[in-house]
Design a protein around this motif. Structure first.
Motif, PDB file in Angstrom:
ATOM      1  N   MET A   1      10.804  13.669 -12.989  1.00 15.83           N
ATOM      2  CA  MET A   1      11.713  14.377 -11.911  1.00 15.83           C
ATOM      3  C   MET A   1      12.379  15.876 -12.623  1.00 15.83           C
ATOM      4  SD  MET A   1      15.557  13.291 -10.853  1.00 15.83           S
ATOM      5  CE  MET A   1      16.909  13.814 -10.496  1.00 15.83           C
ATOM      6  N   SER A   2      12.213  16.861 -12.269  1.00 16.34           N
ATOM      7  CA  SER A   2      12.557  17.940 -12.581  1.00 16.34           C
ATOM      8  C   SER A   2      13.872  18.061 -13.869  1.00 16.34           C
ATOM      9  CB  SER A   2      11.881  18.844 -11.796  1.00 16.34           C
ATOM     10  OG  SER A   2      13.148  19.364 -11.318  1.00 16.34           O
ATOM     11  N   THR A   3      14.386  18.965 -14.363  1.00 14.97           N
ATOM     12  CA  THR A   3      15.282  19.491 -14.973  1.00 14.97           C
ATOM     13  C   THR A   3      16.155  20.266 -14.299  1.00 14.97           C
ATOM     14  OG1 THR A   3      14.896  20.363 -16.574  1.00 14.97           O
ATOM     15  CG2 THR A   3      14.722  18.930 -17.489  1.00 14.97           C
ATOM     16  N   PRO A   4      17.228  20.580 -14.306  1.00 11.05           N
ATOM     17  CA  PRO A   4      17.805  22.089 -13.898  1.00 11.05           C
ATOM     18  C   PRO A   4      17.215  23.301 -14.284  1.00 11.05           C
ATOM     19  CG  PRO A   4      19.537  20.479 -14.376  1.00 11.05           C
ATOM     20  CD  PRO A   4      18.458  20.332 -14.755  1.00 11.05           C
ATOM     21  N   LEU A   9      12.943  27.460 -13.538  1.00 12.92           N
ATOM     22  CA  LEU A   9      11.671  28.243 -13.384  1.00 12.92           C
ATOM     23  C   LEU A   9      10.987  27.975 -12.255  1.00 12.92           C
ATOM     24  CD1 LEU A   9      11.449  27.679 -17.304  1.00 12.92           C
ATOM     25  CD2 LEU A   9      11.853  29.678 -16.486  1.00 12.92           C
ATOM     26  N   GLU A  10      11.214  27.129 -11.781  1.00 19.01           N
ATOM     27  CA  GLU A  10       9.984  26.909 -10.507  1.00 19.01           C
ATOM     28  C   GLU A  10      10.128  27.736  -9.959  1.00 19.01           C
ATOM     29  OE1 GLU A  10      10.853  22.659  -9.033  1.00 19.01           O
ATOM     30  OE2 GLU A  10       9.389  22.458 -11.314  1.00 19.01           O
ATOM     31  N   ARG A  11      11.701  28.323  -8.752  1.00 13.38           N
ATOM     32  CA  ARG A  11      11.763  29.047  -8.062  1.00 13.38           C
ATOM     33  C   ARG A  11      11.689  30.232  -8.652  1.00 13.38           C
ATOM     34  NH1 ARG A  11      12.808  24.938  -5.897  1.00 13.38           N
ATOM     35  NH2 ARG A  11      11.244  26.411  -5.385  1.00 13.38           N
ATOM     36  N   LEU A  51      21.530  28.062  -8.170  1.00  9.00           N
ATOM     37  CA  LEU A  51      20.924  27.493  -9.529  1.00  9.00           C
ATOM     38  C   LEU A  51      21.968  27.704 -10.573  1.00  9.00           C
ATOM     39  CD1 LEU A  51      17.893  26.980  -9.060  1.00  9.00           C
ATOM     40  CD2 LEU A  51      19.211  25.446  -8.288  1.00  9.00           C
ATOM     41  N   ASP A  52      21.753  26.543 -11.911  1.00  6.67           N
ATOM     42  CA  ASP A  52      22.324  26.836 -12.925  1.00  6.67           C
ATOM     43  C   ASP A  52      21.713  28.006 -14.260  1.00  6.67           C
ATOM     44  OD1 ASP A  52      24.599  24.940 -12.270  1.00  6.67           O
ATOM     45  OD2 ASP A  52      23.960  23.523 -13.336  1.00  6.67           O
ATOM     46  N   PRO A  53      22.677  28.766 -14.160  1.00  7.06           N
ATOM     47  CA  PRO A  53      21.482  29.739 -15.180  1.00  7.06           C
ATOM     48  C   PRO A  53      20.773  28.803 -16.394  1.00  7.06           C
ATOM     49  CG  PRO A  53      24.130  29.609 -15.684  1.00  7.06           C
ATOM     50  CD  PRO A  53      24.373  28.381 -14.550  1.00  7.06           C
ATOM     51  N   LEU A  65       8.591  35.969 -16.000  1.00  7.88           N
ATOM     52  CA  LEU A  65       7.744  36.104 -14.464  1.00  7.88           C
ATOM     53  C   LEU A  65       8.772  37.353 -14.506  1.00  7.88           C
ATOM     54  CD1 LEU A  65       8.830  31.942 -13.771  1.00  7.88           C
ATOM     55  CD2 LEU A  65       7.117  33.432 -13.448  1.00  7.88           C
ATOM     56  N   LEU A  66       9.755  37.703 -14.652  1.00  4.72           N
ATOM     57  CA  LEU A  66      11.148  38.978 -13.932  1.00  4.72           C
ATOM     58  C   LEU A  66       9.958  40.207 -14.486  1.00  4.72           C
ATOM     59  CD1 LEU A  66      14.784  38.337 -15.098  1.00  4.72           C
ATOM     60  CD2 LEU A  66      13.473  37.978 -12.640  1.00  4.72           C
TER      61      LEU A  66
END
Length: 111
Positions: A1-4, A9-11, A51-53, A65-66
């Protein structure tokens, strides 16, 4: 399961991938596909806002990524500018032609 943090980061990765695809479409002048990808890009950005920071450990990955996203965006804008100028010129020509035709037909119509 992925963490928040993995999720956010996936987004960002999804957004970076979409911006890369958009750049390719701009380079090949596939404007309809570019617009469709742009809608997906916007949706991904909107989902990101919920999503959470990230914590400090994840910020470097996000920064990379940015940077990629912003570089793609700048290049897309460069590529799209001539097309927008061309469309603007076409619309201006169309409006002038329509005005001339309206003026002409208003003088030849029986009153």
């Amino acid at each position: 399961m992925s963490t928040p943090h993995a999720s956010i980061l996936e987004r960002y990765q999804e957004i970076a991938d979409l911006s890369g695809q958009m750049l390719i479409k701009a380079q090949t002048q596939e404007w309809d596909d570019l617009v469709a990808l742009g809608a997906r890009y916007q949706d991904a950005v909107e989902r990101l806002k919920t999503l959470d920071p990230l914590d400090d450990d994840q910020k470097n990955a996000r920064r990379e990524l940015l940077t990629r996203i912003l570089e793609d965006d700048a290049r897309i804008r460069q590529l799209i500018a001539p097309e927008l100028e061309r469309l603007s010129h076409l619309l201006g020509t169309f409006k002038r032609q329509r005005t001339v035709l309206q003026a002409y037909y208003s003088t030849v119509r029986p009153h």
